[in-house]
Design a protein around this motif. Structure first.
Motif, mmCIF file in Angstrom:
data_model
loop_
_atom_site.group_PDB
_atom_site.id
_atom_site.type_symbol
_atom_site.label_atom_id
_atom_site.label_comp_id
_atom_site.label_asym_id
_atom_site.label_seq_id
_atom_site.Cartn_x
_atom_site.Cartn_y
_atom_site.Cartn_z
ATOM 1 N N ALA A 19 0.829 -1.206 0.000
ATOM 2 C CA ALA A 19 0.000 0.000 0.000
ATOM 3 C C ALA A 19 0.866 1.260 0.000
ATOM 4 N N GLN B 51 2.397 1.692 -3.482
ATOM 5 C CA GLN B 51 1.440 2.132 -4.496
ATOM 6 C C GLN B 51 0.978 3.568 -4.271
ATOM 7 N N TRP B 52 0.810 3.970 -3.036
ATOM 8 C CA TRP B 52 0.302 5.316 -2.761
ATOM 9 C C TRP B 52 1.362 6.399 -2.882
ATOM 10 N N PHE C 92 -5.017 6.924 -8.783
ATOM 11 C CA PHE C 92 -6.162 6.304 -8.128
ATOM 12 C C PHE C 92 -7.346 6.299 -9.091
ATOM 13 N N SER D 47 -2.471 -1.182 -8.165
ATOM 14 C CA SER D 47 -2.897 0.209 -8.137
ATOM 15 C C SER D 47 -3.084 0.655 -6.690
ATOM 16 N N PRO D 48 -3.132 1.950 -6.463
ATOM 17 C CA PRO D 48 -3.376 2.433 -5.100
ATOM 18 C C PRO D 48 -4.707 1.939 -4.527
#
Length: 133
Positions: A62, A65-66, A73, A83-84
Motif C-alpha cells: 500500500a 502504491q500510494w 487512483f 494500483s493504489p
C-alpha cells in the motif's frame, strides 16, 4: 511451502536490496507457515508470525502504491491490476484482519460467538465445534 522457500531465490535474475528483502521475507513466511501446519502444538506462535508478515507485506504494498508508484487512483478497475485502490483494499480486507489475528490470536470478539471464551483462539473454537457435530 518448503519447495517454494527453497526455489524462490533461484527465480531472481537480478539481485537488488529490495528484491533480497522480498525473497527473504517470502521464504521466511513459507518456512514459518510450513512449520505452523506441521507442528501446530509446538509452534503455536508461527501462525501469528505468518499473519503479522502478511500485514507487513500488504502495508508495504500500500505504501509503495500510494507514495512511490506513478499509477493514479481509479475508483473502478480490474482487481488484478497493481494500483493504489487495490493496495488499499488488500490492506483493509486482508492485512488488517491478519494484524488482528497476529495480535489477539482470534478475529472475532468473545461476545460475537455467544460466550466469553477470551482465553481460547479460533482454532480451539473450530475443534470444539467439530467435536460437537
Amino acid at each position: 511451502m518448503l519447495l517454494l522457500a527453497i526455489s524462490l531465490p533461484g527465480m531472481m535474475d537480478q539481485w537488488t536490496l529490495g528484491r533480497a528483502l522480498l525473497v527473504t521475507g517470502l521464504s521466511t513466511t513459507a518456512v514459518l507457515y510450513a512449520g505452523a501446519l506441521a507442528w501446530p502444538n509446538r509452534l503455536r506462535w508461527a501462525d501469528r508470525a505468518v499473519a503479522g508478515l502478511v500485514f507487513v507485506f500488504y502495508a508495504i504494498y500500500a505504501i509503495d502504491q500510494w507514495f512511490f508508484s506513478e499509477a493514479r487512483f481509479v475508483l473502478v478497475e480490474p482487481r488484478s491490476s497493481a494500483s493504489p485502490r487495490n493496495a488499499l483494499l488488500g490492506l483493509l480486507v486482508i492485512g488488517v484482519p491478519s494484524l488482528i489475528y497476529a495480535l489477539r490470536r482470534r478475529t472475532t470478539t468473545p461476545v460475537s460467538d455467544g460466550g466469553d471464551h477470551s482465553h481460547r483462539d479460533d482454532a480451539q473454537h473450530a475443534r470444539e465445534a467439530a467435536r460437537r457435530a
